[in-house]
Design a protein around this motif. Structure first.
Motif, PDB file in Angstrom:
ATOM      1  N   GLY A  77       0.807  -1.206   0.000  1.00  0.00           N
ATOM      2  CA  GLY A  77       0.000   0.000   0.000  1.00  0.00           C
ATOM      3  C   GLY A  77       0.838   1.253   0.000  1.00  0.00           C
ATOM      4  N   ASN A  78       0.154   2.394   0.037  1.00  0.00           N
ATOM      5  CA  ASN A  78       0.793   3.695   0.134  1.00  0.00           C
ATOM      6  C   ASN A  78       0.766   4.131   1.591  1.00  0.00           C
ATOM      7  N   GLU A  79       1.896   4.595   2.095  1.00  0.00           N
ATOM      8  CA  GLU A  79       1.965   4.961   3.504  1.00  0.00           C
ATOM      9  C   GLU A  79       2.883   6.159   3.687  1.00  0.00           C
ATOM     10  N   ILE A  80       2.406   7.130   4.453  1.00  0.00           N
ATOM     11  CA  ILE A  80       3.261   8.248   4.839  1.00  0.00           C
ATOM     12  C   ILE A  80       3.685   8.043   6.289  1.00  0.00           C
ATOM     13  N   VAL A  81       4.888   8.475   6.609  1.00  0.00           N
ATOM     14  CA  VAL A  81       5.417   8.408   7.970  1.00  0.00           C
ATOM     15  C   VAL A  81       5.798   9.822   8.369  1.00  0.00           C
ATOM     16  N   ARG A  82       5.174  10.338   9.425  1.00  0.00           N
ATOM     17  CA  ARG A  82       5.380  11.723   9.849  1.00  0.00           C
ATOM     18  C   ARG A  82       5.952  11.779  11.264  1.00  0.00           C
ATOM     19  N   VAL A  83       6.779  12.788  11.513  1.00  0.00           N
ATOM     20  CA  VAL A  83       7.357  12.990  12.843  1.00  0.00           C
ATOM     21  C   VAL A  83       6.296  13.614  13.737  1.00  0.00           C
ATOM     22  N   VAL A  84       5.921  12.909  14.804  1.00  0.00           N
ATOM     23  CA  VAL A  84       4.972  13.445  15.781  1.00  0.00           C
ATOM     24  C   VAL A  84       5.683  14.440  16.682  1.00  0.00           C
ATOM     25  N   TYR A  85       6.868  14.050  17.180  1.00  0.00           N
ATOM     26  CA  TYR A  85       7.711  14.965  17.949  1.00  0.00           C
ATOM     27  C   TYR A  85       9.158  14.488  17.867  1.00  0.00           C
ATOM     28  N   ASP A  86      10.054  15.431  18.042  1.00  0.00           N
ATOM     29  CA  ASP A  86      11.491  15.156  18.105  1.00  0.00           C
ATOM     30  C   ASP A  86      12.049  15.972  19.266  1.00  0.00           C
ATOM     31  N   GLN A  87      12.280  15.294  20.390  1.00  0.00           N
ATOM     32  CA  GLN A  87      12.769  15.948  21.601  1.00  0.00           C
ATOM     33  C   GLN A  87      14.234  15.612  21.861  1.00  0.00           C
ATOM     34  N   GLY A  88      14.956  15.294  20.805  1.00  0.00           N
ATOM     35  CA  GLY A  88      16.361  14.943  20.969  1.00  0.00           C
ATOM     36  C   GLY A  88      16.523  13.484  21.290  1.00  0.00           C
ATOM     37  N   ASP A  89      16.340  13.128  22.565  1.00  0.00           N
ATOM     38  CA  ASP A  89      16.495  11.727  22.970  1.00  0.00           C
ATOM     39  C   ASP A  89      15.174  10.969  22.943  1.00  0.00           C
ATOM     40  N   ARG A  90      14.120  11.604  22.445  1.00  0.00           N
ATOM     41  CA  ARG A  90      12.816  10.961  22.288  1.00  0.00           C
ATOM     42  C   ARG A  90      12.237  11.365  20.939  1.00  0.00           C
TER      43      ARG A  90
END
Length: 328
Positions: A77-90
């Motif tokens: 299938g078609n799938e997008i992957v998006r960054v929910v959050y980037d807190q450095g170590d998380r």
């Protein structure tokens, strides 16, 4: 045709497409940035993007007399992957399917993967209907990342700890052996096994990345005994960057519903923190019993049929009810 059947049909129709790949912008993740920590971060973030996905599952070796391994199961299938959050170590990455079938575009929130550097605990599957926060020893934490995988409704699925390595030009993360509940493809069949013990690898490729699983499907534990091995399964899920479809419906869904889903994630986190884990009933045809309602309310928020506040209130009440410990 129901929404679930339409999505299943679309996945099968897209199982083996011919791809015109877009060169990945994240190839530099396999090269060494300023620090090992930053190198790992860039490898994780390189999984975000727009993909054509091929899912391949194949039972290979039977360890139970009389059990015949299943034939290969292919979908895509078609799938997008998006960054929910980037807190450095998380870091959190949300997968969203954007399917086209018979002129219809179907969007479905898919799985989520959360990464934590040098974790003190990881949420692990402890057997049917139960997950527990497990302490990670100091010597296993140093330089390691946990990956916790959540189901479509943000209820827990499995968690493991491993390290990113870069030997021989290959950027990959490998977990230790990780207990996992049955995937829906197995749960609906009433199989003789009731859980997996798997090793997961995430590796960057020239066209995107791949998720490789080595799963041992295990039979139920009898009183005082350990689960027993039934059959070994290979799973290879390949994410190839592809711009041959419009990701806008998926991004639009996420923009409209992400406040709701943030509150859902918080409710799950609070339930897990209260009990140092969570008890949650699983249903064979949908995963967690919370799956149907939570997904429906998210869709209604995105469609403007329900306010975010009302959906959050109902979601919190449902999660509190569903995670209440059963009476002794």
């Amino acid at each position: 045709m129901t929404r679930a059947l339409i999505i299943a049909a679309a996945l099968l129709a897209l199982a083996t497409p011919a791809l015109a790949q877009t060169p990945p912008p994240a190839a530099a993740a396999a090269q060494a940035p300023a620090s090992a920590f930053e190198r790992d971060r860039q490898a994780i973030l390189a999984q975000a993007g727009q993909y054509r996905v091929r899912f391949a599952m194949h039972e290979r070796v039977s360890f139970r007399e009389g059990y015949t391994p299943l034939d290969e199961d292919l979908s895509g299938g078609n799938e997008i992957v998006r960054v929910v959050y980037d807190q450095g170590d998380r870091i959190s990455l949300q997968h969203i399917l954007v399917m086209e079938h018979n002129g219809q575009t179907m969007v479905i929130k898919h799985w989520r993967q959360d990464w934590v550097y040098q974790p003190e605990t990881v949420l692990t599957y402890a057997g049917p209907n139960r997950w527990t926060l497990t302490a990670v020893p100091d010597d296993q934490r140093r330089g390691a990342w946990s990956q916790t995988v959540w189901q479509t409704d943000d209820s827990p699925r499995y968690g493991g700890v491993g390290r990113w390595t870069y030997d021989h030009g290959l950027a990959q993360w490998t977990s230790g052996p990780t207990w996992r509940p049955l995937a829906r493809r197995d749960a609906v069949r009433s199989p003789i096994y009731d859980r997996y013990l798997g090793v997961n690898r995430h590796a960057l490729t020239p066209g995107g990345w791949v998720h490789i699983q080595d799963n041992m499907k295990m039979g139920p534990a009898s009183a005082g005994a350990e689960p027993t091995a039934i059959v070994q399964e290979d799973v290879v899920n390949t994410y190839n960057r592809w711009d041959g479809y419009n990701p806008a419906p998926g991004d639009d869904y996420w923009a409209k519903s992400q406040e709701y889903w943030a509150a859902v994630r918080q409710a799950w986190d609070q339930a897990i923190a209260r009990a140092n884990g969570v008890h949650l009933q699983e249903a064979a045809n949908q995963g967690a019993v919370t799956g149907g309602p939570l997904m429906d309310w998210g869709q209604k928020v995105a469609d403007g049929e329900m306010t975010t506040a009302d959906a959050i209130a109902q979601a919190r009440a449902l999660i509190e009810q569903a995670t209440a410990e059963p009476a002794a």
